[in-house]
Write a protein that holds these residues in place. Structure first.
Motif, mmCIF file in Angstrom:
data_model
loop_
_atom_site.group_PDB
_atom_site.id
_atom_site.type_symbol
_atom_site.label_atom_id
_atom_site.label_comp_id
_atom_site.label_asym_id
_atom_site.label_seq_id
_atom_site.Cartn_x
_atom_site.Cartn_y
_atom_site.Cartn_z
ATOM 1 N N GLY A 492 84.905 9.544 88.585
ATOM 2 C CA GLY A 492 85.220 10.873 88.450
ATOM 3 C C GLY A 492 86.524 10.976 88.243
ATOM 4 N N LEU A 493 86.998 9.807 87.709
ATOM 5 C CA LEU A 493 87.939 10.360 86.511
ATOM 6 C C LEU A 493 88.114 11.205 85.127
ATOM 7 C CD1 LEU A 493 89.653 6.339 86.989
ATOM 8 C CD2 LEU A 493 90.053 8.393 88.234
ATOM 9 N N PHE A 494 88.644 11.615 84.517
ATOM 10 C CA PHE A 494 89.109 11.698 83.710
ATOM 11 C C PHE A 494 89.785 12.082 82.798
ATOM 12 C CE2 PHE A 494 91.152 14.384 86.540
ATOM 13 C CZ PHE A 494 91.813 15.441 85.987
ATOM 14 N N ASN A 495 89.692 11.990 80.796
ATOM 15 C CA ASN A 495 90.125 11.360 79.984
ATOM 16 C C ASN A 495 91.210 12.186 80.414
ATOM 17 O OD1 ASN A 495 88.247 13.223 78.938
ATOM 18 N ND2 ASN A 495 89.980 13.431 77.112
ATOM 19 N N ASP A 496 92.919 11.526 79.567
ATOM 20 C CA ASP A 496 93.944 12.368 79.322
ATOM 21 C C ASP A 496 93.293 12.887 77.746
ATOM 22 O OD1 ASP A 496 96.167 13.607 79.061
ATOM 23 O OD2 ASP A 496 97.981 11.548 79.148
ATOM 24 N N ARG A 497 94.484 13.981 76.991
ATOM 25 C CA ARG A 497 94.367 14.192 75.857
ATOM 26 C C ARG A 497 94.265 13.346 74.828
ATOM 27 N NH1 ARG A 497 96.658 16.820 71.330
ATOM 28 N NH2 ARG A 497 95.986 18.627 70.972
ATOM 29 N N VAL A 498 93.652 12.536 73.547
ATOM 30 C CA VAL A 498 94.251 12.281 72.286
ATOM 31 C C VAL A 498 94.465 12.459 71.621
ATOM 32 C CG1 VAL A 498 93.154 10.596 71.426
ATOM 33 C CG2 VAL A 498 92.121 10.294 74.123
ATOM 34 N N SER A 499 95.639 12.571 70.816
ATOM 35 C CA SER A 499 95.539 12.747 69.184
ATOM 36 C C SER A 499 96.451 11.784 68.425
ATOM 37 C CB SER A 499 96.749 14.140 69.185
ATOM 38 O OG SER A 499 97.605 14.549 68.378
ATOM 39 N N GLN A 500 95.464 11.927 67.296
ATOM 40 C CA GLN A 500 96.403 10.655 66.188
ATOM 41 C C GLN A 500 96.107 11.239 64.867
ATOM 42 O OE1 GLN A 500 96.775 7.299 66.318
ATOM 43 N NE2 GLN A 500 97.014 7.604 64.469
ATOM 44 N N THR A 501 97.177 10.639 63.761
ATOM 45 C CA THR A 501 96.748 11.508 62.833
ATOM 46 C C THR A 501 97.151 10.270 61.438
ATOM 47 O OG1 THR A 501 98.960 13.023 63.218
ATOM 48 C CG2 THR A 501 98.679 12.292 60.832
ATOM 49 N N ILE A 502 95.342 11.195 61.265
ATOM 50 C CA ILE A 502 95.334 9.983 59.153
ATOM 51 C C ILE A 502 95.668 10.103 58.140
ATOM 52 C CG2 ILE A 502 92.590 9.347 59.340
ATOM 53 C CD1 ILE A 502 91.769 9.769 61.772
ATOM 54 N N ARG A 503 95.566 9.338 57.194
ATOM 55 C CA ARG A 503 95.809 9.495 56.336
ATOM 56 C C ARG A 503 94.722 8.676 55.392
ATOM 57 N NH1 ARG A 503 98.962 12.125 52.636
ATOM 58 N NH2 ARG A 503 100.365 13.096 54.029
ATOM 59 N N VAL A 504 93.876 9.609 54.499
ATOM 60 C CA VAL A 504 92.481 8.561 54.229
ATOM 61 C C VAL A 504 93.367 8.112 52.433
ATOM 62 C CG1 VAL A 504 90.370 8.877 53.189
ATOM 63 C CG2 VAL A 504 91.173 10.733 55.221
ATOM 64 N N ARG A 505 93.262 7.133 52.222
ATOM 65 C CA ARG A 505 93.656 6.132 51.603
ATOM 66 C C ARG A 505 93.088 6.446 49.780
ATOM 67 N NH1 ARG A 505 94.820 0.904 52.302
ATOM 68 N NH2 ARG A 505 94.662 -0.275 53.548
ATOM 69 N N SER A 506 94.050 6.355 49.608
ATOM 70 C CA SER A 506 93.057 6.783 47.527
ATOM 71 C C SER A 506 92.354 6.788 47.073
ATOM 72 C CB SER A 506 95.138 7.305 46.879
ATOM 73 O OG SER A 506 94.840 7.174 45.562
ATOM 74 N N LEU A 507 91.663 7.197 46.597
ATOM 75 C CA LEU A 507 90.596 6.368 44.784
ATOM 76 C C LEU A 507 91.357 5.212 44.405
ATOM 77 C CD1 LEU A 507 88.435 8.851 44.147
ATOM 78 C CD2 LEU A 507 87.981 7.306 45.998
ATOM 79 N N ASP A 508 92.454 5.466 43.984
ATOM 80 C CA ASP A 508 93.582 4.581 43.275
ATOM 81 C C ASP A 508 93.851 2.942 43.724
ATOM 82 O OD1 ASP A 508 93.793 6.935 41.637
ATOM 83 O OD2 ASP A 508 95.711 6.855 41.486
ATOM 84 N N ASP A 509 93.398 3.086 45.266
ATOM 85 C CA ASP A 509 93.722 1.897 46.115
ATOM 86 C C ASP A 509 91.750 0.966 46.198
ATOM 87 O OD1 ASP A 509 95.877 2.772 46.884
ATOM 88 O OD2 ASP A 509 95.349 3.608 49.112
ATOM 89 N N TYR A 510 90.944 1.386 45.413
ATOM 90 C CA TYR A 510 90.449 0.125 45.545
ATOM 91 C C TYR A 510 90.062 0.329 44.891
ATOM 92 C CZ TYR A 510 89.255 2.824 49.984
ATOM 93 O OH TYR A 510 89.467 3.026 51.288
ATOM 94 N N GLY A 511 88.816 -1.161 44.399
ATOM 95 C CA GLY A 511 88.038 -0.955 43.341
ATOM 96 C C GLY A 511 86.661 -1.297 43.263
ATOM 97 N N ALA A 512 85.668 -1.421 42.276
ATOM 98 C CA ALA A 512 83.763 -1.716 42.309
ATOM 99 C C ALA A 512 83.841 -2.924 41.765
ATOM 100 C CB ALA A 512 83.355 -0.341 42.270
ATOM 101 N N ILE A 513 83.160 -3.704 42.123
ATOM 102 C CA ILE A 513 82.065 -4.622 41.474
ATOM 103 C C ILE A 513 80.448 -4.696 41.550
ATOM 104 C CG2 ILE A 513 81.211 -7.194 42.151
ATOM 105 C CD1 ILE A 513 83.553 -7.762 43.520
ATOM 106 N N PHE A 514 79.763 -4.502 40.865
ATOM 107 C CA PHE A 514 78.039 -4.385 40.137
ATOM 108 C C PHE A 514 78.087 -5.576 39.638
ATOM 109 C CE2 PHE A 514 80.911 0.077 38.790
ATOM 110 C CZ PHE A 514 80.511 0.239 40.073
ATOM 111 N N ILE A 515 77.083 -5.994 40.463
ATOM 112 C CA ILE A 515 75.988 -7.551 40.453
ATOM 113 C C ILE A 515 74.677 -7.132 39.918
ATOM 114 C CG2 ILE A 515 75.438 -9.744 41.680
ATOM 115 C CD1 ILE A 515 77.604 -9.498 43.526
ATOM 116 N N ASN A 516 74.527 -7.707 38.762
ATOM 117 C CA ASN A 516 73.323 -7.560 38.372
ATOM 118 C C ASN A 516 72.014 -9.461 38.217
ATOM 119 O OD1 ASN A 516 73.754 -5.384 37.581
ATOM 120 N ND2 ASN A 516 74.974 -6.103 35.337
ATOM 121 N N LEU A 517 71.267 -8.925 39.234
ATOM 122 C CA LEU A 517 71.010 -10.387 39.783
ATOM 123 C C LEU A 517 69.878 -10.671 38.632
ATOM 124 C CD1 LEU A 517 70.691 -10.883 43.645
ATOM 125 C CD2 LEU A 517 72.128 -11.502 41.947
#
Length: 636
Positions: A492-517
């Motif tokens: 019978g318990l119910f939740n309180d309100r949830v609120s969270q602000t989110i910022r997504v990373r920039s593509l400039d934060d990432y790299g990529a690795i391509f492996i050819n076997l």
């Protein structure tokens, strides 16, 4: 007069001078100076003689005495000294002064070559310099068998060298020999996982490794780590030439000699050691830490849930059952308050267990689950009148607006989100039903918040957890909201309100690795690892034999590959009875340094380097002993 005074002065001066010299001498003897010490002794002990002699024939002596040129110690003889053929009765091995005494307690076999391999267990008494690879040999017959085989033992799943595991040969070629007969000739691996088995007679052999827990030299416990070689081994030798160079000085060659020597084969045996998937199934424990929930724990995974029947309550539709993926941990949430208010629940539990024949059979236990009470529990022996007065007083002082007790919820919504990330909600108790319409994700567009779609995943084995996906926009700003009183638990318990602000990373934060076997087939799965040898990402190769890893943060990565023969997406161990080897594992032999905005294309031929030389030293956990001892020397 003057002469007498002069004589007395000279005597006094002489006495004073003698006193000074004596004082200086005493001071120099009493003061503690720092000794020069000289160069560190790095010379290992040298073997001088023995009784019986090294290589003795027709020997019947059970007591062997070895003599060395300096005082010695014997380090970890039970681990490092290996006698072959193996001794069921463990021998007595002692070091005293410049001698080592070995008392053999097993009856000597006729016409047999015996080897006592000390590995690096013999060290000098002062500096601990080891006499490496010292082996004493004698025969109870007319000949010394001199054939030997060498190789390495690695952990099948991660190619870690295994130190101290038993390796051995068996001339009985039947599969059952490894599980019923002691190995005939044995050795142990060193800190690099390398070994040599000596004193082998000509013939055909099966080859094994065994982490021999009960020291009977054969595989009779499923918990023992093992390895087996697929092919029959035929030890042999060949004459080879090597060149030795005599130098006039550091730059000028005097003479180059060509010398013949005997080389023993095979010298490159590779064993991948593994533990079989075997678990003894039994009821481990039960507990009831809160009145509305009890837990049952089993010792091993199971395909089915146990069958529960209430003895002092009606079990029908009485529970919400929560389990883990392996069904070895099960939580029963009791829905009816009339049941969970009972001090003791009595029930029968039918489940699978491992019987004496190592087969799964059903058994039934009767359980009494008592609520674990507090030591004080409001001091139940306290007078009832005093208790009533307290309750009345509390009621009079109680504020009209009591704080609301909300249903606890754990929110996994990081303020900085990866572009491939997801959101999680985990509730304190099972829900009556999740109202997904009350879970919102809004994206900031200019100054407005716009709803974006969310997809939800709910796994049967994690009934209190919910995962949410969306297609994140890099550098986007979002708000994750769960409306209050929208999610209701079974109590019978119910939740309180949830609120969270989110910022997504920039593509400039990432790299990529391509492996050819190269050298792999379509069953290959590639794993990216961190510096702790833990998996960061896992991908099956595509039809071109490539694995493309996008959205990687800058850092140092390593790569591992395995052949997923059964297609279940994870590495699988072997089974001796089924003649099934573990799935083969390979490592890319170097680290991969990735920076933001980089795209690295890496060719990898898995057969270009021997398997035992593939795993980078940076992520090896088993380090060679000589590297450790050198490090210790430099820190002295």
């Amino acid at each position: 007069m003057v002469s007498n005074r002069q004589n007395r002065a000279e005597k006094l001066f002489g006495i004073l001078l003698i006193g000074i010299l004596i004082g200086l001498n005493l001071y120099s003897c009493a003061s503690i100076g720092r000794p020069d010490g000289g160069p560190i002794d790095e010379t290992p002990p040298r073997f001088l003689r023995s009784t019986p002699e090294m290589g003795a024939l027709n020997n019947t002596r059970m007591r062997i005495i070895l003599e060395f040129d300096e005082y010695i110690k014997l380090e970890k003889p039970n681990e490092k000294v290996v006698i072959s053929p193996p001794q069921i009765k463990q021998p007595e091995i002692k070091a005293m002064g410049k001698r080592i005494t070995v008392n053999l307690l097993d009856t000597l076999k006729t016409n047999t070559t015996y080897t006592i391999d000390f590995s690096d267990g013999i060290v000098d008494n002062n500096e601990g310099n080891p006499l490496r690879d010292f082996t004493f040999v004698f025969s109870t017959g007319d000949v010394i068998d001199t054939l030997s085989v060498s190789g390495i033992v690695l952990t099948a799943s991660n190619l870690e060298p295994i130190k101290g595991i038993l390796v051995g040969l068996q001339s009985n070629l039947a599969d059952s020999a490894f599980t019923s007969l002691p190995l005939e000739r044995v050795s142990r691996t060193d800190s690099r996982g390398q070994f040599t088995i000596r004193g082998i007679a000509p013939g055909e052999y099966r080859f094994f490794a065994l982490e021999d827990g009960n020291q009977n030299y054969y595989f009779d416990q499923k918990s023992e780590r093992i390895a087996f070689y697929d092919s029959i081994i035929i030890p042999r030798f060949e004459e080879r030439n090597r060149q030795d160079t005599l130098w006039k000085d550091s730059l000028t060659v005097d003479t180059i000699y060509t010398r013949k020597y005997t080389h023993y084969l095979p010298d490159d045996l590779l064993l991948r050691a593994f533990e079989e998937e075997y678990h003894v199934q039994y009821l481990n424990r039960t507990e009831r830490l809160s009145e509305n929930k009890f837990s049952i724990y089993f010792s091993a995974p199971a395909d089915t849930l146990p069958v529960l029947k209430g003895l002092n309550f009606n079990e029908r539709d009485a529970f919400v059952i929560e389990r883990n993926l392996n069904n070895d941990t099960i939580y029963y949430w009791i829905k009816d308050s009339l049941i969970y208010k009972m001090d003791t629940l009595q029930l029968s539990l039918a489940y699978l267990y491992t019987d004496t024949l190592s087969q799964l059979s059903y058994t039934t236990d009767t359980l009494r689950l008592a609520m674990r009470k507090s030591n004080v529990r409001a001091q139940t022996e306290e007078s009832s009148s005093s208790s009533r007065r307290r309750r009345q007083k509390d009621k009079e002082e109680e504020p009209e607006d009591k704080p609301i007790t909300f249903l606890n919820v754990k929110v996994n919504a990081p303020s900085t989100m990866d572009v491939f990330g997801s959101l999680y909600l985990e509730f304190e108790e099972p829900l009556v039903q999740l109202d997904s319409s009350a879970v919102h994700l809004r994206k900031k567009v200019d100054t407005l918040w716009v709803d974006v779609p969310l997809e939800m995943e709910h796994y049967p084995y994690a009934i209190r957890s919910y995962e949410f996906y969306t297609e994140w926009e890099p550098e986007g700003e979002y708000e994750f909201v769960v409306d209050s009183a929208s999610q209701v638990g079974i109590y019978g318990l119910f939740n309180d309100r949830v609120s969270q602000t989110i910022r997504v990373r920039s593509l400039d934060d990432y790299g990529a690795i391509f492996i050819n076997l190269h050298g792999a087939d379509s069953t290959a799965v590639v794993e990216l690892l961190n510096a702790q040898d833990n998996v960061v990402r896992r991908l099956p190769v595509d039809k071109n034999g490539s694995a493309d890893f996008y959205y990687l943060q800058a850092g140092t990565y390593f790569a591992r590959m395995f052949f997923d023969r059964n297609g279940n997406g994870v590495w699988d161990t072997g089974n001796y009875e089924e003649n099934l080897q573990p799935e083969e594992v390979y490592y890319y032999p170097q680290s991969i340094e990735l920076k933001a905005l980089w795209e690295i294309e890496q060719d990898w031929n898995i057969k270009a380097r021997p398997v035992d030389q593939q795993k980078p030293d940076e992520i090896k956990k088993q380090k060679p002993d000589e590297d450790k001892s050198n490090k210790q020397r430099t820190t002295r």
